[in-house]
Design a protein around this motif. Structure first.
Motif, PDB file in Angstrom:
ATOM      1  N   VAL A  28       0.918  -1.405  -0.017  1.00 52.50           N
ATOM      2  CA  VAL A  28       0.078  -0.025   0.292  1.00 52.50           C
ATOM      3  C   VAL A  28       0.630   1.295   0.031  1.00 52.50           C
ATOM      4  O   VAL A  28       2.013   1.231   0.711  1.00 52.50           O
ATOM      5  CB  VAL A  28      -0.842   0.126   1.210  1.00 52.50           C
ATOM      6  CG1 VAL A  28      -1.897  -1.316   1.171  1.00 52.50           C
ATOM      7  CG2 VAL A  28      -0.112   0.030   2.522  1.00 52.50           C
ATOM      8  N   GLY A  29       0.385   2.228  -0.637  1.00 51.16           N
ATOM      9  CA  GLY A  29       1.090   3.440  -0.769  1.00 51.16           C
ATOM     10  C   GLY A  29       2.193   3.625  -1.963  1.00 51.16           C
ATOM     11  O   GLY A  29       2.156   2.646  -2.771  1.00 51.16           O
ATOM     12  N   GLY A  61       7.459   1.814   4.475  1.00 48.93           N
ATOM     13  CA  GLY A  61       7.656   0.598   3.400  1.00 48.93           C
ATOM     14  C   GLY A  61       8.936   0.530   2.615  1.00 48.93           C
ATOM     15  O   GLY A  61       8.918  -0.102   1.669  1.00 48.93           O
ATOM     16  N   LYS A  62      10.166   0.979   2.944  1.00 48.80           N
ATOM     17  CA  LYS A  62      11.322   0.962   2.366  1.00 48.80           C
ATOM     18  C   LYS A  62      11.804  -0.583   2.086  1.00 48.80           C
ATOM     19  O   LYS A  62      11.885  -1.174   1.230  1.00 48.80           O
ATOM     20  CB  LYS A  62      12.302   1.799   2.674  1.00 48.80           C
ATOM     21  CG  LYS A  62      11.946   3.398   2.752  1.00 48.80           C
ATOM     22  CD  LYS A  62      13.097   4.276   3.347  1.00 48.80           C
ATOM     23  CE  LYS A  62      13.249   3.941   4.603  1.00 48.80           C
ATOM     24  NZ  LYS A  62      12.098   4.492   5.379  1.00 48.80           N
ATOM     25  N   LYS A 162       6.834   8.792   0.104  1.00 46.55           N
ATOM     26  CA  LYS A 162       6.175   9.654   0.875  1.00 46.55           C
ATOM     27  C   LYS A 162       5.430   9.038   2.221  1.00 46.55           C
ATOM     28  O   LYS A 162       5.332   7.815   2.062  1.00 46.55           O
ATOM     29  CB  LYS A 162       5.139  10.386   0.037  1.00 46.55           C
ATOM     30  CG  LYS A 162       5.720  10.801  -1.335  1.00 46.55           C
ATOM     31  CD  LYS A 162       4.669  11.529  -2.173  1.00 46.55           C
ATOM     32  CE  LYS A 162       5.042  12.210  -3.356  1.00 46.55           C
ATOM     33  NZ  LYS A 162       4.024  12.602  -4.405  1.00 46.55           N
ATOM     34  N   PRO A 163       5.249   9.916   3.147  1.00 47.88           N
ATOM     35  CA  PRO A 163       4.353   9.345   4.055  1.00 47.88           C
ATOM     36  C   PRO A 163       3.053   8.786   3.727  1.00 47.88           C
ATOM     37  O   PRO A 163       2.478   9.346   2.594  1.00 47.88           O
ATOM     38  CB  PRO A 163       4.021  10.681   5.038  1.00 47.88           C
ATOM     39  CG  PRO A 163       5.282  11.454   4.661  1.00 47.88           C
ATOM     40  CD  PRO A 163       5.690  11.206   3.305  1.00 47.88           C
ATOM     41  N   THR A 167      -6.085   7.036   3.067  1.00 50.59           N
ATOM     42  CA  THR A 167      -6.413   6.065   2.323  1.00 50.59           C
ATOM     43  C   THR A 167      -5.670   4.806   2.576  1.00 50.59           C
ATOM     44  O   THR A 167      -6.172   3.549   2.964  1.00 50.59           O
ATOM     45  CB  THR A 167      -6.481   6.411   0.719  1.00 50.59           C
ATOM     46  OG1 THR A 167      -7.432   7.383   0.534  1.00 50.59           O
ATOM     47  CG2 THR A 167      -6.868   5.097   0.011  1.00 50.59           C
ATOM     48  N   ALA A 168      -4.165   5.076   2.585  1.00 49.02           N
ATOM     49  CA  ALA A 168      -3.313   3.946   2.744  1.00 49.02           C
ATOM     50  C   ALA A 168      -3.311   3.322   4.264  1.00 49.02           C
ATOM     51  O   ALA A 168      -3.508   2.087   4.484  1.00 49.02           O
ATOM     52  CB  ALA A 168      -2.099   4.140   2.357  1.00 49.02           C
TER      53      ALA A 168
END
Length: 441
Positions: A28-29, A61-62, A162-163, A167-168
């Motif tokens: 997500v994201g 999520g890196k 990005k942060p 929604t994510a």
């Protein structure tokens, strides 16, 4: 059976670890990187993955993205962290990659917190990137322009993560509440409660899942959680802030630009954000003094005194009195007439002296405290301004003889500088009319 022994079905890992997606489709994201048609998505679909740097705040999520890329493309993955690994581990990873090459499989080396390697240590990666031994993905929360050496940075494509948006984050909550590996006890949250969790997470997926797990621990057997208990879970909600890091300088820049832009409300917002994040008020007080000289200057000289007083209040009384005094100074600066004329003039004067030979002070401007100096001509011909009409020695020259007079200070037509500008124009007219010019223009 031991009462304290967990059942086989109970997963003791933190919720954030259990919820790590197992397939790229579940990620997500970061749609700006992974949406159809984006360069990274194209590279994934064509199986032409390249070495890259993932730069972004914690919890976006890196590490997960790097793992999923390796899995999706069938790469041999080696995951390291610069916190615990060093040059030796990188060499070992490269040797593994060579062995995998012999079997026809490519290797992805992921190095988390790559900025913790010194710039000399970072050089160990260069030959392996040059000869294609491995695909390298580094992850960092710090600005790579400052933390990575130029040689390594030039070989990587930088992707900014990005942060996570609302929604994510809401998607993460729904998955954690519904999926088997999610929350392991009943938890029923209202829409406002879920929204409160998202706001508290501040774009950090890991923080969101930690908060959600804490909320589940406090819920009753039916899974209900009162708003009061949720408030306790969210009580400590630090703003994203890193002393001496990128966010630190981004926020002080936003504060300074808000003051310069005559936006007192925005300036107060950024000031409050920095305080909430743990910034030392004395640092802000020092920067506010700088703003007073750089952006207000002689348009309102009282601004500098007010800022120094606010700094003094913070040092003498501490918080909250000092913080309020600094806030007062910030609002005053934002509302004051603006002039950077002194700032620009000083900058030009400094530039004029750089690399210049040491020009001598003209004799008439030198002090003559001894008879020898008087005999040598020190102070000879000096005109005492207070003895002249309007207390001004019209036509006098105060620059070195071999240097052309310069005009650095250009007062703006605002605030007190409007009067200063008129005064200087009048004095220049007196200079032009004076028969006592020390040199011709």
């Amino acid at each position: 059976m031991d009462l304290f022994e967990p059942s086989a079905s109970f997963d003791t890992r933190p919720l954030a670890a259990r919820m790590r997606p197992q397939a790229l489709a579940d990620y997500v994201g970061q749609e700006h990187l992974l949406a159809s048609g984006r360069p990274l998505r194209e590279a994934i679909e064509r199986n032409t993955l390249y070495s890259m740097l993932l730069w972004g705040p914690p919890g976006v999520g890196k590490t997960t993205l790097a793992s999923l890329l390796a899995q999706h493309l069938g790469l041999h993955a080696i995951l390291l962290s610069a916190v615990t690994a060093g040059v030796r581990e990188v060499r070992q990873a490269a040797e593994q990659a060579r062995q995998q090459q012999r079997t026809g499989q490519r290797t992805l080396l992921f190095l988390d917190e790559v900025h913790r390697f010194t710039k000399a240590q970072q050089d160990i990666l260069l030959p392996y990137l040059e000869d294609g031994t491995l695909i390298f993905i580094g992850a960092t929360t710090e600005n790579p322009s400052f933390e990575l050496n130029a040689a390594l940075l030039s070989r990587l494509r930088v992707h900014v993560l990005k942060p996570l948006d609302q929604t994510a984050l809401m998607s993460l909550i729904q998955r954690a509440l519904k999926e088997p590996q999610g929350v392991q006890q009943p938890l029923a949250l209202s829409d406002p409660q879920q929204l409160a969790l998202c706001h508290a997470a501040d774009g950090d997926g890991r923080r969101l899942l930690n908060l959600l797990e804490a909320a589940a621990d406090l819920a009753d057997p039916q899974g209900k959680l009162s708003d009061g208990l949720l408030s306790e879970v969210l009580a400590h909600r630090p703003q994203r802030f890193d002393k001496q890091g990128d966010v630190f300088y981004e926020q002080i820049s936003a504060l300074h630009k808000s003051v310069r832009g005559s936006a007192p409300d925005a300036a107060l917002y950024w000031y409050a954000r920095m305080l909430e994040g743990g910034c030392d008020p004395l640092y802000i007080a020092r920067r506010v003094v700088r703003m007073a000289s750089e952006d207000i200057g002689n348009a309102d000289p009282r601004a500098l005194s007010l800022c120094l007083s606010a700094w003094d209040v913070q040092e003498r009384l501490g918080s909250p009195e000092g913080e309020l005094a600094i806030a007062q100074a910030i609002v005053y600066l934002a509302c004051a007439p603006k002039s950077n004329a002194v700032y620009l003039a000083f900058k030009q004067a400094r530039q004029a002296t750089m690399g210049q030979e040491s020009l001598e002070v003209p004799l008439h401007l030198r002090n003559a405290p001894s008879s020898l100096m008087q005999q040598l001509g020190y102070a000879d011909g000096y005109r005492y301004a207070h003895d002249e009409p309007e207390a001004y020695a019209a036509g006098e020259d105060y620059f070195p003889k071999t240097m052309s007079p310069a005009q650095y200070y250009q007062p703006v037509p605002r605030g007190l500088e409007l009067k200063i500008r008129e005064k200087l124009e009048h004095l220049r007219q007196l200079d032009a009319q004076s028969p006592l010019k020390r040199r011709e223009d």
